[in-house]
Design a protein around this motif. Structure first.
Motif, mmCIF file in Angstrom:
data_model
loop_
_atom_site.group_PDB
_atom_site.id
_atom_site.type_symbol
_atom_site.label_atom_id
_atom_site.label_comp_id
_atom_site.label_asym_id
_atom_site.label_seq_id
_atom_site.Cartn_x
_atom_site.Cartn_y
_atom_site.Cartn_z
ATOM 1 N N UNK A 64 0.838 -1.210 0.000
ATOM 2 C CA UNK A 64 0.000 0.000 0.000
ATOM 3 C C UNK A 64 0.862 1.244 0.000
ATOM 4 N N UNK A 65 1.784 1.275 0.961
ATOM 5 C CA UNK A 65 2.629 2.464 1.085
ATOM 6 C C UNK A 65 3.446 2.643 -0.189
ATOM 7 N N UNK A 66 3.874 1.526 -0.763
ATOM 8 C CA UNK A 66 4.665 1.588 -1.983
ATOM 9 C C UNK A 66 3.901 2.264 -3.115
ATOM 10 N N UNK A 67 2.682 1.768 -3.431
ATOM 11 C CA UNK A 67 2.039 2.393 -4.588
ATOM 12 C C UNK A 67 1.413 3.748 -4.282
ATOM 13 N N UNK A 68 1.177 4.004 -3.018
ATOM 14 C CA UNK A 68 0.666 5.337 -2.682
ATOM 15 C C UNK A 68 1.769 6.383 -2.801
ATOM 16 N N UNK A 69 2.953 6.048 -2.362
ATOM 17 C CA UNK A 69 4.053 7.020 -2.511
ATOM 18 C C UNK A 69 4.484 7.118 -3.967
ATOM 19 N N UNK A 70 4.420 5.991 -4.687
ATOM 20 C CA UNK A 70 4.814 6.007 -6.096
ATOM 21 C C UNK A 70 3.925 6.979 -6.876
ATOM 22 N N UNK A 71 2.670 7.028 -6.503
ATOM 23 C CA UNK A 71 1.735 7.933 -7.172
ATOM 24 C C UNK A 71 1.882 9.371 -6.684
ATOM 25 N N UNK A 72 2.696 9.553 -5.668
ATOM 26 C CA UNK A 72 2.849 10.902 -5.127
ATOM 27 C C UNK A 72 1.631 11.333 -4.338
ATOM 28 N N UNK A 73 0.860 10.364 -3.850
ATOM 29 C CA UNK A 73 -0.358 10.714 -3.111
ATOM 30 C C UNK A 73 -0.049 11.119 -1.676
ATOM 31 N N UNK A 74 1.081 10.627 -1.179
ATOM 32 C CA UNK A 74 1.527 11.093 0.128
ATOM 33 C C UNK A 74 2.904 11.687 -0.091
ATOM 34 N N UNK A 75 3.077 12.933 0.302
ATOM 35 C CA UNK A 75 4.415 13.486 0.117
ATOM 36 C C UNK A 75 5.277 13.086 1.308
ATOM 37 N N UNK A 76 6.343 12.378 0.998
ATOM 38 C CA UNK A 76 7.213 11.888 2.071
ATOM 39 C C UNK A 76 8.313 12.911 2.350
ATOM 40 N N UNK A 77 7.880 14.154 2.582
ATOM 41 C CA UNK A 77 8.866 15.195 2.860
ATOM 42 C C UNK A 77 9.579 14.872 4.167
ATOM 43 N N UNK A 78 10.816 15.273 4.210
ATOM 44 C CA UNK A 78 11.592 14.950 5.397
ATOM 45 C C UNK A 78 11.257 15.940 6.507
ATOM 46 N N UNK A 79 10.398 15.523 7.402
ATOM 47 C CA UNK A 79 9.965 16.408 8.471
ATOM 48 C C UNK A 79 11.052 16.654 9.495
ATOM 49 N N UNK A 80 12.081 15.810 9.460
ATOM 50 C CA UNK A 80 13.074 15.893 10.518
ATOM 51 C C UNK A 80 14.218 16.856 10.202
ATOM 52 N N UNK A 81 14.235 17.372 8.952
ATOM 53 C CA UNK A 81 15.367 18.213 8.584
ATOM 54 C C UNK A 81 15.466 19.421 9.520
ATOM 55 N N UNK A 82 16.693 19.804 9.835
ATOM 56 C CA UNK A 82 16.843 20.939 10.736
ATOM 57 C C UNK A 82 16.911 22.231 9.933
ATOM 58 N N UNK A 83 16.837 23.360 10.629
ATOM 59 C CA UNK A 83 16.743 24.624 9.906
ATOM 60 C C UNK A 83 18.096 25.051 9.345
ATOM 61 N N UNK A 84 18.037 25.722 8.192
ATOM 62 C CA UNK A 84 19.254 26.147 7.504
ATOM 63 C C UNK A 84 19.835 27.387 8.184
ATOM 64 N N UNK A 85 21.019 27.778 7.726
ATOM 65 C CA UNK A 85 21.688 28.943 8.320
ATOM 66 C C UNK A 85 20.873 30.216 8.087
ATOM 67 N N UNK A 86 20.355 30.342 6.833
ATOM 68 C CA UNK A 86 19.577 31.538 6.494
ATOM 69 C C UNK A 86 18.297 31.580 7.337
ATOM 70 N N UNK A 87 17.678 30.403 7.474
ATOM 71 C CA UNK A 87 16.457 30.357 8.275
ATOM 72 C C UNK A 87 16.738 30.753 9.722
ATOM 73 N N UNK A 88 17.895 30.374 10.218
ATOM 74 C CA UNK A 88 18.166 30.727 11.608
ATOM 75 C C UNK A 88 18.466 32.224 11.748
ATOM 76 N N UNK A 89 18.976 32.870 10.675
ATOM 77 C CA UNK A 89 19.104 34.341 10.679
ATOM 78 C C UNK A 89 17.730 34.981 10.838
#
Lengths: 246, 206
Positions: B113-138
């Motif tokens: 299920x997860x395979x074909x749902x992500x393949x279709x782009x129906x769930x965006x698997x954006x990386x929620x864990x990424x930390x903030x960039x240098x510019x963002x912290x400015x």
């Protein structure tokens, strides 16, 4: 599973203990014995359909209140909403504040962070209080006056003009999101507080915040899905009666 | 959340339909489902009526009702997932994008299920864990100090629009929405000193 009238009240609590506070707000306190929902509602003079709709709306957030709920009197709904307000202000908020204060006993915790948390929560509880006061002092009196007017002879022209000047939709727009700060506080504690030696007190605080948030969401749900449509219905009736007198 | 995904389930067994819906819910997909136990009329009509992105269909029903071309409307834009108990009827495989053996374990079903749902782009698997960039912290630092979007844009020589984009990303990454919350975060992470705040205190009250 929805809650129905023939269930024992004790089983309702076994099914979902989060409902305890909601049941209390109807004046029904612990010590249910073997009594069913409908028996206890009768004893406490709570209209059964009203109790069931409110409890089920809380129990299942996807449960949409029945059309019949629009038949309930606004004053009864407001009575319930006021009960929840005083529960927040007199019980839940001071309790969380208390827990945060208790962090003071933990010397492994940086003093500045305790102050930061307490300050932040203080700001939140201030905003919540302001929001609640606005509802209690401006919105509810308007709704009650509207209901009273429609039940009366409708001859008081002055009152009529006064009522026509206000609409529940202004209040909807006014319904600012007081929950954002609570949401932030959760993440600050879960993600960004320097790990303490012992998390148990913070766990407790988080647990309380989650409970409060759930309760507030339901409160807003009831206002938006039940109170607002009831008032809209009354406002339409008011406009009709204006035409009649002209 | 993105908009609801239309899903059509064509399967005689009530239990299988319910099970499918339960699993779909657990994938976190926001969907709207139409279901039917039988095909009255033609499969093509059903698809035209409901315009699904995903069709779950019993392979025996697909076998007896297939008239069409996978590369032509209305079939070219949707995914057909055949449901099978054991053997797939002859010729059906080529009509399906995927064949699901409903006797599989939950773990395997979920994996597909997860395979074909992500393949279709129906769930965006954006990386929620990424930390903030240098510019963002400015940007975050100035937000915490109580500067407005306009002031931040002037100080960092970027457009107000860019400031707003940074702020959106900061909120998404940190899970903190209010200025007061961002200020607490900035102090905890030593982006600002609590002493610095005092001078700007009045500016931070919106």
């Amino acid at each position: 599973m929805l809650i129905h009238q023939d269930m024992k009240m004790a089983d309702v609590v076994h099914l979902n203990h989060h409902l305890l506070h909601v049941i209390n707000r109807f004046g029904i306190q612990l010590g249910y014995g073997e009594k069913t929902v409908s028996q206890l509602c009768a004893t406490h003079k709570v209209p059964l359909p009203f109790f069931l709709e409110i409890v089920n709306t809380f129990h299942d957030p996807s449960y949409f209140p029945l059309e019949s709920l629009l038949q309930f009197k606004a004053s009864r709904l407001i009575e319930y909403l006021q009960q929840t307000h005083s529960y927040y202000l007199e019980f839940r908020i001071p309790e969380i504040e208390n827990y945060i204060q208790r962090l003071n006993n933990d010397s492994s915790f940086d003093e500045a962070i305790k102050v930061l948390l307490l300050d932040f929560f203080g700001q939140y509880s201030h905003e919540l209080t302001v929001h609640i006061n606005k509802e209690e002092q401006r919105v509810y009196p308007y709704v009650l006056a509207l209901e009273q007017f429609l039940e009366s002879e409708r001859s008081d022209q002055e009152q009529l003009e006064l009522l026509k000047a206000y609409s529940i939709h202004e209040y909807e727009e006014d319904h600012e999101n007081v929950e954002d700060k609570l949401f932030d506080l959760k993440n600050i504690i879960i993600k960004y507080i320097p790990s303490p030696k012992d998390s148990r007190l913070l766990n407790l605080i988080l647990h309380e915040i989650f409970e409060l948030e759930k309760d507030l969401n339901n409160h807003q749900h009831i206002e938006d899905l039940i109170l607002v449509p009831i008032v809209e219905k009354m406002e339409i009736e008011l406009r009709k009666s204006t035409k009649r007198t002209k | 959340m993105s908009e609801l995904v239309n899903i059509l389930i064509i399967e005689p067994s009530y239990l299988v339909r319910e099970g499918l819906k339960t699993l779909l819910t657990q994938t976190g997909l926001a969907f709207r489902v139409e279901e039917t136990a039988v095909i009255n009329g033609s499969f093509q009509k059903l698809v035209e009526k409901h315009q699904p992105r995903l069709v779950f269909i019993n392979t025996l029903l697909l076998h007896s009702h297939w008239h069409g071309n996978r590369n032509k409307a209305p079939f070219q834009k949707l995914q057909i997932i055949g449901l099978t108990w054991s053997d797939v009827p002859e010729g059906v495989l080529s009509h399906c994008d995927f064949v699901l053996d409903i006797t599989s374990s939950k773990a395997i079903l979920m994996h597909h299920f997860v395979h074909f749902i992500t393949k279709l782009g129906l769930i965006n698997d954006e990386k929620g864990s990424e930390s903030i960039s240098e510019r963002e912290s400015d940007v975050l630092r100035l937000v915490a100090l109580g500067y407005t979007n306009n002031e931040i844009s002037e100080r960092l020589f970027i457009s107000v629009h860019t400031v707003m984009t940074h702020r959106k990303n900061i909120t998404r990454k940190l899970g903190i929405k209010t200025v007061a919350g961002l200020t607490v975060y900035s102090i905890l992470n030593k982006l600002v000193e609590s002493g610095e705040l005092k001078g700007r205190a009045s500016a931070s009250i919106e």
